[in-house]
Scaffold this active site. Structure first.
Site, PDB file in Angstrom:
ATOM      1  N   LYS A 145       0.854  -1.185   0.000  1.00 50.64           N
ATOM      2  CA  LYS A 145       0.000   0.000   0.000  1.00 50.64           C
ATOM      3  C   LYS A 145       0.886   1.231   0.000  1.00 50.64           C
ATOM      4  O   LYS A 145       1.729   1.421   0.897  1.00 50.64           O
ATOM      5  CB  LYS A 145      -0.862   0.001   1.259  1.00 50.64           C
ATOM      6  CG  LYS A 145      -2.335  -0.026   0.968  1.00 50.64           C
ATOM      7  CD  LYS A 145      -3.072  -0.105   2.263  1.00 50.64           C
ATOM      8  CE  LYS A 145      -4.507   0.290   2.086  1.00 50.64           C
ATOM      9  NZ  LYS A 145      -5.179   0.377   3.375  1.00 50.64           N
TER      10      LYS A 145
HETATM   11  C1  E4P Z   1      -8.415   0.548   3.590  1.00 48.38           C
HETATM   12  O1  E4P Z   1      -7.699   0.276   2.668  1.00 48.38           O
HETATM   13  C2  E4P Z   1      -8.408   1.880   4.228  1.00 48.38           C
HETATM   14  O2  E4P Z   1      -7.176   2.123   4.845  1.00 48.38           O
HETATM   15  C3  E4P Z   1      -9.541   1.967   5.200  1.00 48.38           C
HETATM   16  O3  E4P Z   1     -10.716   1.488   4.571  1.00 48.38           O
HETATM   17  C4  E4P Z   1      -9.751   3.362   5.754  1.00 48.38           C
HETATM   18  O4  E4P Z   1     -10.935   3.375   6.497  1.00 48.38           O
HETATM   19  P1  E4P Z   1     -11.313   4.552   7.535  1.00 48.38           P
HETATM   20  O5  E4P Z   1     -11.573   5.786   6.747  1.00 48.38           O
HETATM   21  O6  E4P Z   1     -12.534   4.032   8.224  1.00 48.38           O
HETATM   22  O7  E4P Z   1     -10.135   4.696   8.451  1.00 48.38           O
END
Ligand code: E4P
Length: 214
Positions: A83
């Site tokens: 990521k």
């Molecule tokens: C996933 O890849 C993201 O990091 C995650 O869905 C972020 O979610 P949030 O906005 O609830 O922290």
């Protein structure tokens, strides 16, 4: 449509896996911090739980740092993708990691032109954060719709992961829009199965069965 779980909690992953509909996992530093164990140890554990893709996020924000970290994280297991934040150095890192044969999930995407840039850099996945856009009174799902149209116009094979999901409606719209993947918090996984009329109907069937002569 593929369903990923958005968590670093092994118990939640195991429960979602039992449902038989789990295709992968996304994590981020915030989710791993909730586990209270070392970063790499948690990623090693969760990536062993599924065969599908597991996203592991870099902490560095400079090109060299992201490459170094990405290569290290990718060694944990074959199903790990890296990521990378949607910033200039991040897009450079995506291209380099791709040439190493390492898949990337470009994260913190908040508009469709950013998503176009990620696809051009060679991202395997793009993660638009719909819930965080809704939180600031923008239509998160509109961004997903635009990304789908742009990727289809130019035949990009970058897969769209709808991220920052807050409720079942996000999943319904993601599916209608043709997003490839929804990454779903465990609490929402539970919500999308339940409907009060299902419970009421089931109770009535069980009650009425008892009236049938034996
Ligand atoms: C996933 O890849 C993201 O990091 C995650 O869905 C972020 O979610 P949030 O906005 O609830 O922290």
């Amino acid at each position: 449509m593929k369903f990923f779980i958005d968590t670093a909690d092994i118990n939640e992953i195991k429960k979602a896996k039992e449902l038989g509909i789990l295709d992968g996992i996304t994590t981020n530093p915030t989710l791993v911090s909730k586990i209270g164990r070392p970063y790499r140890e948690v990623l090693t554990e969760v990536s062993g739980e599924v065969d599908g893709p597991v996203s592991a996020e870099v902490i560095s924000v400079d090109y060299e740092g992201m490459i170094k970290e990405g290569r290290e994280l990718a060694k944990i297991r074959d199903n790990i993708n890296i990521k990378i934040p949607l910033i200039e150095d991040g897009l450079r890192a995506v291209k380099t990691l791709k040439s190493d044969g390492i898949k990337t999930n470009v994260t913190l995407c908040f508009n469709s032109v950013q998503a176009l840039m990620a696809a051009k850099a060679g991202a395997s996945f793009i993660s638009p954060f719909v819930g965080r856009l809704d939180d600031v009174s923008e239509e998160g799902m509109d961004v997903v719709e635009e990304i789908r149209a742009i990727y289809d116009n130019y035949c990009f094979d970058t897969e769209i992961i709808v991220a920052s999901i807050r409720n079942p409606l996000h999943i319904k719209i993601a599916a209608l829009t043709g997003a490839d993947i929804a990454t779903i918090p465990f609490s929402v996984f539970r919500q999308i199965i339940k409907h009060p009329l299902t419970d009421v109907g089931l109770a009535k069937f069980i009650e009425d069965y008892k009236k049938i002569p034996k």
